[in-house]
Write an enzyme that holds these catalytic residues in place. Structure first.
Site, PDB file in Angstrom:
ATOM      1  CG  ASP A 263      -2.189   0.842   0.960  1.00 36.15           C
ATOM      2  OD1 ASP A 263      -3.214   0.609   1.596  1.00 36.15           O
ATOM      3  OD2 ASP A 263      -2.107   1.752   0.102  1.00 36.15           O
TER       4      ASP A 263
HETATM    5  C1  GLC Z   1      -4.301   4.275  -0.198  1.00 39.42           C
HETATM    6  C2  GLC Z   1      -5.236   3.149   0.192  1.00 39.42           C
HETATM    7  C3  GLC Z   1      -5.378   2.089  -0.849  1.00 39.42           C
HETATM    8  C4  GLC Z   1      -5.250   2.701  -2.228  1.00 39.42           C
HETATM    9  C5  GLC Z   1      -3.811   3.189  -2.362  1.00 39.42           C
HETATM   10  C6  GLC Z   1      -3.567   3.848  -3.716  1.00 39.42           C
HETATM   11  O1  GLC Z   1      -3.535   4.674   0.901  1.00 39.42           O
HETATM   12  O2  GLC Z   1      -4.989   2.517   1.438  1.00 39.42           O
HETATM   13  O3  GLC Z   1      -6.650   1.452  -0.647  1.00 39.42           O
HETATM   14  O4  GLC Z   1      -5.546   1.743  -3.225  1.00 39.42           O
HETATM   15  O5  GLC Z   1      -3.468   4.097  -1.326  1.00 39.42           O
HETATM   16  O6  GLC Z   1      -4.291   5.019  -3.831  1.00 39.42           O
END
Ligand code: GLC
Length: 734
Positions: A263
């Site tokens: 993430d």
């Molecule tokens: C965010 C979220 C995740 C998302 C990623 C990209 O922090 O936790 O769900 O897909 O970043 O935007």
């Protein structure tokens, strides 16, 4: 590209190139306007590093992405194409109900169609991967991200998640209009302590495996191409560095062979967690756990070469991850066609086209959960002379699409006012904002400030009360702002902003015929709302067709089709809440008049509105459950049948739910577990037989020895309209 050619490419790549393929950067860094879905300030990347990055997130648009693709490939020694990823959570430009609203439809087929539509639009805009479905099991409405899930039931989440994967990916992600899906957040993110986002998750292995992992497994079995690591620690080990979770469970047990992406910044956050002394060690832990792509942090690109020289990591680790990334790009056909489906013409034709709007509208209607309808105040007649006042901040708002949707023009979202005006109903309708969203300044998550203007309070209220006095019925349109939900939006209170509650109380003083429509991304405390309203309907955040869908149900063209995917407590203090709890040694019977039993002395320990609950515009009766046999074996399933009758005066659709109960086990067993649901549409007076196949497999769980088995004994099956009612029948599992 053939596998042999891909292998040849891997063998010819320099170490620098390989490590670059493991870095994902935000699209805004290429000088184009894109989304920012996390902190950017810390990210001090050099131009040289940026030119090596192998994937890009949070940017879209056919022309824009073609330009970035041309630039990036020009910088790649082997002209390896970029892969573009984006959070398409509930639609790309045609925005449909947030996932919690999709869960309320209890229609995986609908979720699949919606995902297919989103993939068509997103791929025309040049996107190759969506960071969806999010299948985290959620049991605490204080957590802002319940909005992104499909609810508190493992089975429903699994069915919805698998359907979304099918919708996005189709038979092959190579096909036009398809894209790769990424199931997230692995694992257990929804179990954050007290609903505090990013906080600790402590789960027994039995709870993790029996309740939290099944939905991810369904998505993986459906062929999802990517998995995203979760921010949280799981039993004190951050997922992004958790080799047991990512190698033993995800890769070995679940057989996942695709790309594992961190993430946003989660690799570098291992330092904050305190298990990596610096970003170099953070990268080492992540690659050893098998994290292929490092999203928005620089551990890999800045430290891998040195770590390789020192023997801290191996070339095999790097090659394994680079191979996964190259295979994904190859599956998408990017080596032959780096633009894939990016097409300005298709964007013009597809985005928000009438057919897509119609599907979003149908989904919204099916997501609405009618929780109360006293005196059958709904549906309205919509006739000449009927006077209806729409009052509240959401009566005219376009911000009804959820905090993980980024329509290019919010004004294209149909507000309630616009929907009513377009409904060509003969009723006379007035619209008054009534109050401001909040009674104080409020910083929205997206950085905007809501500035409260005290001078507006009286005039807004006076206008609303005039409209209410003059109307036969009032539709109160209130709720939490969409930026109060989603990531980094945990709340300690589950209330509608007090400014709006004051409005509701004042309107009631002049008109008691109130229908309240609630906008929210989570269960809220609705006891007081229900007290002042003759009807209450949860609308969630319905998307681009909000106003039209609400007109459909208010005037009876359609009936609200939703059933609650999460339990609604009386008060937030009851959280976490979920229907599939355990009896305890002192079960209570849902009253306060008891002695030494589970529960509270100051609050009935039951839900205001339970999981699976929802009303339509007619009523249904259920016959007793009949069973094809009294004994269930692994070879011989049981067919459980009921006859459902429409006992009302108009056509209606019932969501018939099937729950099992294992009365005894070597470990305690849940009161009920949802194992089947189906929708049946009946004319007034019509009856239909509905049957479910009950199998021995449905009763398997991790027993006292942690063996995944079913155990012989007395069982029940319930078939009914929600998780607390329905007729039961007994049988024995042999
Ligand atoms: C965010 C979220 C995740 C998302 C990623 C990209 O922090 O936790 O769900 O897909 O970043 O935007």
């Amino acid at each position: 590209m053939k596998e042999t050619e891909l292998k040849k490419l891997l063998s010819e790549m320099t170490l620098e190139e390989k490590i670059g393929q493991l870095l994902q950067v935000a699209g805004t860094l290429y000088g184009e306007n894109g989304l920012v879905t996390g902190d950017l300030d810390y990210f001090k990347i050099t131009g040289e590093e940026l030119d090596r990055a192998g994937s890009v997130l949070s940017i879209s648009g056919a022309a824009k992405l073609k330009k970035i693709q041309d630039y990036c490939m020009g910088k790649q020694p082997h002209r390896i194409p970029q892969i573009f990823m984006l959070d398409i959570i509930n639609g790309y430009e045609t925005i449909y109900p947030v996932p919690l609203g999709q869960g309320a439809t209890f229609e995986p087929e609908m979720a699949e169609k919606l995902a297919e539509m989103a993939a068509k639009e997103g791929s025309a805009a040049g996107v190759h991967v969506t960071f969806s479905p999010m299948v985290d099991l959620v049991r605490d409405a204080r957590w802002g991200r319940v909005m992104e899930s499909t609810g508190e039931d493992p089975y429903l989440n699994g069915e919805m998640g698998a359907a979304m994967v099918r919708g996005y990916q189709g038979q092959s992600v190579l096909d036009k209009g398809r894209m790769a899906a990424c199931v997230k957040h692995f694992a257990g993110y929804g179990g954050a302590e007290a609903g505090r986002d990013y906080d600790t998750v402590e789960l027994s292995e039995r709870t993790l495996r029996d309740d939290y992992l099944p939905a991810y497994k369904r998505a993986i079995d459906e062929g999802v191409k990517l998995v995203m690591t979760s921010f949280n620690t799981l039993n004190r080990v951050p997922s992004t560095a958790n080799s047991w979770l990512m190698k033993d469970v995800l890769r070995e047990e679940m057989g996942f062979e695709g790309v594992l992406i961190s993430d946003y910044g989660a690799v570098k956050e291992l330092v904050n967690h305190g298990i990596a002394k610096d970003e170099a060690q953070a990268g080492e832990l992540a690659i050893k756990a098998g994290v292929d792509i490092e999203m928005m942090s620089l551990s890999y690109i800045r430290h891998m070469e040195e770590q390789l020289k020192q023997g801290v990591i191996t070339m095999e680790m790097i090659d394994a991850s680079v191979w996964n990334v190259l295979c994904l790009k190859n599956d998408l056909g990017l080596f032959e066609n780096p633009y894939k489906d990016a097409s300005e013409e298709d964007e013009k034709e597809l985005l928000l086209c009438p057919e897509h709007r119609a599907l979003a509208r149908e989904a919204a209607v099916k997501s609405f959960c009618l929780l109360k309808n006293e005196e059958n105040i709904l549906p309205f007649e919509g006739q000449e002379g009927e006077k209806i006042a729409f009052i509240g901040p959401f009566a005219t708002s376009h911000e009804v699409f959820g905090s993980w949707s980024f329509p290019s023009d919010p004004a294209k979202m149909v507000s309630i006012k616009e929907g009513m005006e377009g409904s060509n109903k003969n009723a006379s309708m007035t619209f008054a904002k009534g109050c401001q969203m909040f009674g104080h300044d409020f910083k929205l998550k997206d950085g905007r400030w809501f500035r409260y203007d005290a001078s507006l309070k009286e005039p807004l209220l006076e206008e609303a009360l005039r409209a209410a006095k003059d109307a036969d019925k009032v539709v109160l349109c209130i709720g939490e702002h969409q930026q109060m939900t989603g990531e980094a939006a945990s709340r300690t209170r589950l209330q509608i902003p007090e400014e709006q509650m004051e409005l509701l109380r004042k309107v009631w003083e002049v008109n008691q015929n109130i229908v309240t429509i609630v906008f929210a991304g989570r269960p809220l405390e609705l006891m007081e709302v229900s007290g002042w309203s003759k009807a209450v309907m949860m609308a969630w955040f319905p998307g681009c067709e909000t106003g039209n869908a609400i007109a459909d149900v208010l005037f009876g063209a359609k009936e609200p089709g939703g059933r609650l995917p999460m339990s609604f407590p009386y008060v937030v203090a009851q959280e976490p809440c979920y229907y599939n709890r355990f009896r305890s040694g002192r079960p209570n019977n849902g009253t306060l008049e008891q002695g030494f039993v589970m529960g509270y002395i100051d609050q009935i320990d039951k839900m205001l509105y339970p999981f699976g609950f929802g009303l339509g515009y007619t009523t249904f009766a259920y016959s007793p459950v009949s069973l094809s046999a009294q004994e269930l074996t692994g070879e011989q399933p049981i067919i459980a049948k009921v006859t459902v009758t429409n006992t009302g005066h108009r056509e209606g659709t019932e969501t018939v739910q099937m729950y099992i109960c294992d009365l005894f086990g070597s470990v305690v067993r849940p009161n009920r577990q949802l194992k089947g649901f189906t929708k049946v549409t009946l004319q007034p007076g019509e009856s239909k037989e509905v049957s479910f196949t009950v199998t021995e497999e449905m009763f398997r769980f991790l027993n006292i020895r942690m063996d995944y088995v079913s155990e012989p004994g007395d069982c029940k099956v319930f078939i009914g309209p929600d998780s607390t009612t329905g007729n039961g029948a007994d049988f024995v599992l042999k």
